[in-house]
Design a protein around this motif. Sequence first.
Motif, PDB file in Angstrom:
ATOM      1  N   LEU A  66       0.857  -1.195   0.000  1.00 49.76           N
ATOM      2  CA  LEU A  66       0.000   0.000   0.000  1.00 49.76           C
ATOM      3  C   LEU A  66       0.892   1.243   0.000  1.00 49.76           C
ATOM      4  CD1 LEU A  66      -1.608  -2.374   1.579  1.00 49.76           C
ATOM      5  CD2 LEU A  66      -3.065  -0.524   2.367  1.00 49.76           C
ATOM      6  N   GLY A  72       5.499   4.977  -3.120  1.00 49.74           N
ATOM      7  CA  GLY A  72       6.638   5.893  -3.036  1.00 49.74           C
ATOM      8  C   GLY A  72       7.900   5.091  -3.349  1.00 49.74           C
ATOM      9  N   ALA A  92       5.004  15.382   7.456  1.00 48.53           N
ATOM     10  CA  ALA A  92       6.248  15.745   6.782  1.00 48.53           C
ATOM     11  C   ALA A  92       6.104  15.776   5.274  1.00 48.53           C
ATOM     12  CB  ALA A  92       7.365  14.785   7.165  1.00 48.53           C
ATOM     13  N   TYR A 149      13.971  13.577  -5.872  1.00 49.33           N
ATOM     14  CA  TYR A 149      12.880  12.647  -5.536  1.00 49.33           C
ATOM     15  C   TYR A 149      12.091  12.321  -6.800  1.00 49.33           C
ATOM     16  CZ  TYR A 149       8.801  10.809  -2.907  1.00 49.33           C
ATOM     17  OH  TYR A 149       7.786  10.021  -2.406  1.00 49.33           O
ATOM     18  N   ALA A 162      -6.737   6.341  -2.268  1.00 47.00           N
ATOM     19  CA  ALA A 162      -5.908   5.839  -1.169  1.00 47.00           C
ATOM     20  C   ALA A 162      -6.453   4.503  -0.678  1.00 47.00           C
ATOM     21  CB  ALA A 162      -5.913   6.849  -0.032  1.00 47.00           C
ATOM     22  N   ALA A 163      -5.535   3.586  -0.377  1.00 44.00           N
ATOM     23  CA  ALA A 163      -5.946   2.251   0.081  1.00 44.00           C
ATOM     24  C   ALA A 163      -5.849   2.172   1.604  1.00 44.00           C
ATOM     25  CB  ALA A 163      -5.038   1.211  -0.552  1.00 44.00           C
ATOM     26  N   GLY A 207       3.962   6.030   3.744  1.00 44.38           N
ATOM     27  CA  GLY A 207       4.629   7.222   4.279  1.00 44.38           C
ATOM     28  C   GLY A 207       3.959   7.827   5.485  1.00 44.38           C
ATOM     29  N   ALA A 214      11.623  22.844   7.368  1.00 50.92           N
ATOM     30  CA  ALA A 214      12.770  22.919   6.455  1.00 50.92           C
ATOM     31  C   ALA A 214      12.383  23.761   5.244  1.00 50.92           C
ATOM     32  CB  ALA A 214      13.167  21.528   5.994  1.00 50.92           C
ATOM     33  N   GLY A 224       9.616   1.885   5.635  1.00 47.74           N
ATOM     34  CA  GLY A 224       9.863   3.248   5.169  1.00 47.74           C
ATOM     35  C   GLY A 224       9.255   4.262   6.116  1.00 47.74           C
ATOM     36  N   ASN A 225       8.818   5.390   5.551  1.00 48.15           N
ATOM     37  CA  ASN A 225       8.257   6.452   6.399  1.00 48.15           C
ATOM     38  C   ASN A 225       7.002   6.003   7.145  1.00 48.15           C
ATOM     39  OD1 ASN A 225      10.274   8.204   5.603  1.00 48.15           O
ATOM     40  ND2 ASN A 225       8.862   9.928   5.311  1.00 48.15           N
ATOM     41  N   GLY A 242      20.331  13.127   6.147  1.00 46.81           N
ATOM     42  CA  GLY A 242      19.739  12.438   5.000  1.00 46.81           C
ATOM     43  C   GLY A 242      19.617  10.932   5.172  1.00 46.81           C
ATOM     44  N   LEU A 287      15.179   7.899   3.682  1.00 48.78           N
ATOM     45  CA  LEU A 287      14.964   6.958   2.583  1.00 48.78           C
ATOM     46  C   LEU A 287      15.998   5.833   2.619  1.00 48.78           C
ATOM     47  CD1 LEU A 287      13.463   5.982   0.154  1.00 48.78           C
ATOM     48  CD2 LEU A 287      14.755   7.574  -1.256  1.00 48.78           C
ATOM     49  N   ASN A 288      17.224   6.174   2.997  1.00 50.45           N
ATOM     50  CA  ASN A 288      18.245   5.124   3.095  1.00 50.45           C
ATOM     51  C   ASN A 288      17.787   4.024   4.051  1.00 50.45           C
ATOM     52  OD1 ASN A 288      20.523   6.136   1.412  1.00 50.45           O
ATOM     53  ND2 ASN A 288      20.375   7.889   2.796  1.00 50.45           N
TER      54      ASN A 288
HETATM   55  C1  LIG Z   1      13.113  18.063   3.404  1.00 48.88           C
HETATM   56  C2  LIG Z   1      13.424  16.600   3.363  1.00 48.88           C
HETATM   57  C3  LIG Z   1      14.663  16.166   2.947  1.00 48.88           C
HETATM   58  C4  LIG Z   1      14.965  14.809   2.945  1.00 48.88           C
HETATM   59  N1  LIG Z   1      16.223  14.393   2.564  1.00 48.88           N
HETATM   60  C5  LIG Z   1      16.533  13.088   2.584  1.00 48.88           C
HETATM   61  C6  LIG Z   1      17.832  12.636   2.184  1.00 48.88           C
HETATM   62  O1  LIG Z   1      18.697  13.442   1.830  1.00 48.88           O
HETATM   63  N2  LIG Z   1      18.104  11.313   2.224  1.00 48.88           N
HETATM   64  C7  LIG Z   1      17.165  10.388   2.641  1.00 48.88           C
HETATM   65  O2  LIG Z   1      17.469   9.184   2.681  1.00 48.88           O
HETATM   66  N3  LIG Z   1      15.929  10.788   3.017  1.00 48.88           N
HETATM   67  C8  LIG Z   1      15.584  12.100   3.002  1.00 48.88           C
HETATM   68  N4  LIG Z   1      14.326  12.502   3.354  1.00 48.88           N
HETATM   69  C9  LIG Z   1      13.348  11.475   3.747  1.00 48.88           C
HETATM   70  C10 LIG Z   1      12.700  10.814   2.529  1.00 48.88           C
HETATM   71  O3  LIG Z   1      12.074  11.790   1.715  1.00 48.88           O
HETATM   72  C11 LIG Z   1      11.680   9.790   2.994  1.00 48.88           C
HETATM   73  O4  LIG Z   1      12.259   8.952   3.969  1.00 48.88           O
HETATM   74  C12 LIG Z   1      11.201   8.934   1.825  1.00 48.88           C
HETATM   75  O5  LIG Z   1      10.548   9.729   0.859  1.00 48.88           O
HETATM   76  C13 LIG Z   1      10.260   7.856   2.340  1.00 48.88           C
HETATM   77  O6  LIG Z   1       9.795   7.083   1.261  1.00 48.88           O
HETATM   78  P1  LIG Z   1       8.453   6.245   1.400  1.00 48.88           P
HETATM   79  O7  LIG Z   1       8.265   5.541   0.105  1.00 48.88           O
HETATM   80  O8  LIG Z   1       8.490   5.452   2.655  1.00 48.88           O
HETATM   81  O9  LIG Z   1       7.306   7.331   1.648  1.00 48.88           O
HETATM   82  P2  LIG Z   1       6.822   8.522   0.704  1.00 48.88           P
HETATM   83  O10 LIG Z   1       7.960   9.082  -0.055  1.00 48.88           O
HETATM   84  O11 LIG Z   1       6.030   9.418   1.590  1.00 48.88           O
HETATM   85  O12 LIG Z   1       5.830   7.801  -0.335  1.00 48.88           O
HETATM   86  C14 LIG Z   1       4.587   7.269   0.100  1.00 48.88           C
HETATM   87  C15 LIG Z   1       3.699   7.098  -1.126  1.00 48.88           C
HETATM   88  O13 LIG Z   1       2.463   6.475  -0.726  1.00 48.88           O
HETATM   89  C16 LIG Z   1       1.358   7.195  -1.288  1.00 48.88           C
HETATM   90  N5  LIG Z   1       0.232   7.019  -0.366  1.00 48.88           N
HETATM   91  C17 LIG Z   1      -0.040   7.723   0.749  1.00 48.88           C
HETATM   92  N6  LIG Z   1      -1.142   7.222   1.362  1.00 48.88           N
HETATM   93  C18 LIG Z   1      -1.551   6.189   0.615  1.00 48.88           C
HETATM   94  C19 LIG Z   1      -2.629   5.240   0.738  1.00 48.88           C
HETATM   95  N7  LIG Z   1      -3.482   5.278   1.751  1.00 48.88           N
HETATM   96  N8  LIG Z   1      -2.748   4.280  -0.208  1.00 48.88           N
HETATM   97  C20 LIG Z   1      -1.884   4.180  -1.233  1.00 48.88           C
HETATM   98  N9  LIG Z   1      -0.854   5.056  -1.399  1.00 48.88           N
HETATM   99  C21 LIG Z   1      -0.692   6.027  -0.491  1.00 48.88           C
HETATM  100  C22 LIG Z   1       1.856   8.630  -1.400  1.00 48.88           C
HETATM  101  O14 LIG Z   1       1.152   9.295  -2.421  1.00 48.88           O
HETATM  102  C23 LIG Z   1       3.322   8.426  -1.773  1.00 48.88           C
HETATM  103  O15 LIG Z   1       3.473   8.270  -3.162  1.00 48.88           O
HETATM  104  C24 LIG Z   1      14.002  13.855   3.352  1.00 48.88           C
HETATM  105  C25 LIG Z   1      12.726  14.298   3.757  1.00 48.88           C
HETATM  106  C26 LIG Z   1      12.443  15.640   3.764  1.00 48.88           C
HETATM  107  C27 LIG Z   1      11.068  16.081   4.200  1.00 48.88           C
END
Ligand SMILES: Cc1cc2nc3c(=O)[nH]c(=O)nc-3n(C[C@H](O)[C@H](O)[C@H](O)COP(=O)(O)OP(=O)(O)OC[C@H]3O[C@@H](n4cnc5c(N)ncnc54)[C@H](O)[C@@H]3O)c2cc1C
Length: 427
Positions: A11, A14, A47, A152, A175-176, A205, A219, A321-322, A332, A335-336
């Motif tokens: 679900l 990202g 965030a 990104y 959204a799921a 996320g 930020a 992840g997030n 940073g 995401l790592n």
């Molecule tokens: C200013 C800033 C700078 C950053 N710099 C860094 C960096 O330099 N290095 C690093 O490693 N990390 C960095 N990060 C953190 C990084 O952006 C996140 O950790 C990363 O994007 C997390 O990825 P994710 O796929 O878990 O979540 P997200 O990127 O939040 O993706 C989640 C996805 O799920 C979708 N979604 C949401 N709800 C639902 C639902 N109910 N059903 C289906 N889909 C849904 C959203 O649309 C989105 O596409 C930074 C963050 C910020 C805010």
Amino acid sequence: MTASAFDIAILGAGPVGRVLALMLARVAPDPSRIALLAGSVPAAAPAAPSTAGPPAAGSPAAGSPAAGSPAATIPAATIPAATSPAATIPAADPRVLAMNHGSRVLLESLLAWPDRSADIRNIHVSQRGRLGRTVIQNTDFNVPQLGSVVAYAGLHAKLDERVAACGVTVLSGPAAQVERQDADGVRIAQGDNTLLCRVAVQSDGAGATDLRRDYGQHAVLTTAHATLPRRGWAWERFTAEGPLALLPHPQTPDAYSVVWCSAPERANELAAMDNAAFSAALTQAFGDRLGRLSSQSPRHVFPLALAARRAQVQGRVVAIGNAAQTLHPVAGQGLNLGLRDAARLAQTLAGWLAQPESSPTARLTEFAQARQVDRFITAGLTDLMPRVFATGLAPVEHACGLALLGMDLASPLRAPLAQHLLQGFRA
Ligand SMILES: Cc1cc2nc3c(=O)[nH]c(=O)nc-3n(C[C@H](O)[C@H](O)[C@H](O)COP(=O)(O)OP(=O)(O)OC[C@H]3O[C@@H](n4cnc5c(N)ncnc54)[C@H](O)[C@@H]3O)c2cc1C
């Protein structure tokens, strides 16, 4: 519950959800039994970026600031709902991401490394107005680069391309939500549709609420040019207001991506300044190591908070992840860390996918245990850094300065920090 349509439903599409889908597609006997639910962005994600992303190439987005003009103060975490699958592609997400060596190797192995990136060969860490600094170099670790910066949106586009060709079932739509689970499987609603799966992975996320810390910081993101640029250098400067990072820009050589953390009022003030005033404030906060800094680009404001779940696994539902932990962007790491969640989960479930009718419980428990230390160290480090350097107490800040100085003089002290930033903890 009736027979499951899917073995695994992911679900959230990202970067973390997409990398998991790609890794599972490689080990699943039938990749079409993996569903990736690419839902629309919800109305208030933590965030999350502001509404005012830079216009997509050739098509200025409504409400975004015109290039070259100062940005308006941007309401935090209000995101327009997407109405089509295409709208879920965050072409306007202004984030740049520092990817460590381990993440790059992973993404390259999936043929998902973005077309454009900027290498970081040296990281300079310092604090404003106090003693001490440390430099971490790629030569200390015999690696070609300490990390690389990607956009990104660029990463998303590359992952999108790979996912479309990997054989998993992509279900775009609203959204799921996980509705309920029992001993046999999980029931998920995506708008009016219901689907059943044996294991659900939340990579949306959001939703981590067990541990929360509001840093009282936002930020400001933008791009700047320097009169004395240094290729391959990234800078992390701790100021009393919050950390200020300058990263080599992935798309514009000799430009820097700026991530400037400060109190929300100050962030809004910085976002609203005209370009000349903002450039002067940036140069003053950063110092003269790169000469004069000048920014003509739109600015975007992201609210910052720590949000983490204690347990990554609940029955047949896993968060990665997030969705499992949203961190302060200092160093940073978000995401790592999320990519390491995805890699470990794919590795853990590989054997189970050959016999998906068997219980996944033991494997999911093993996954949660294996991830504990890395999550704890990374979240702890990124939680501590912005707070310790911003106490406003001179003795504490001097101590931080001495720690940086000590790390600079003694590479054995520097090594553990750099090693963690390079690859993270691997159980
Ligand atoms: C200013 C800033 C700078 C950053 N710099 C860094 C960096 O330099 N290095 C690093 O490693 N990390 C960095 N990060 C953190 C990084 O952006 C996140 O950790 C990363 O994007 C997390 O990825 P994710 O796929 O878990 O979540 P997200 O990127 O939040 O993706 C989640 C996805 O799920 C979708 N979604 C949401 N709800 C639902 C639902 N109910 N059903 C289906 N889909 C849904 C959203 O649309 C989105 O596409 C930074 C963050 C910020 C805010």
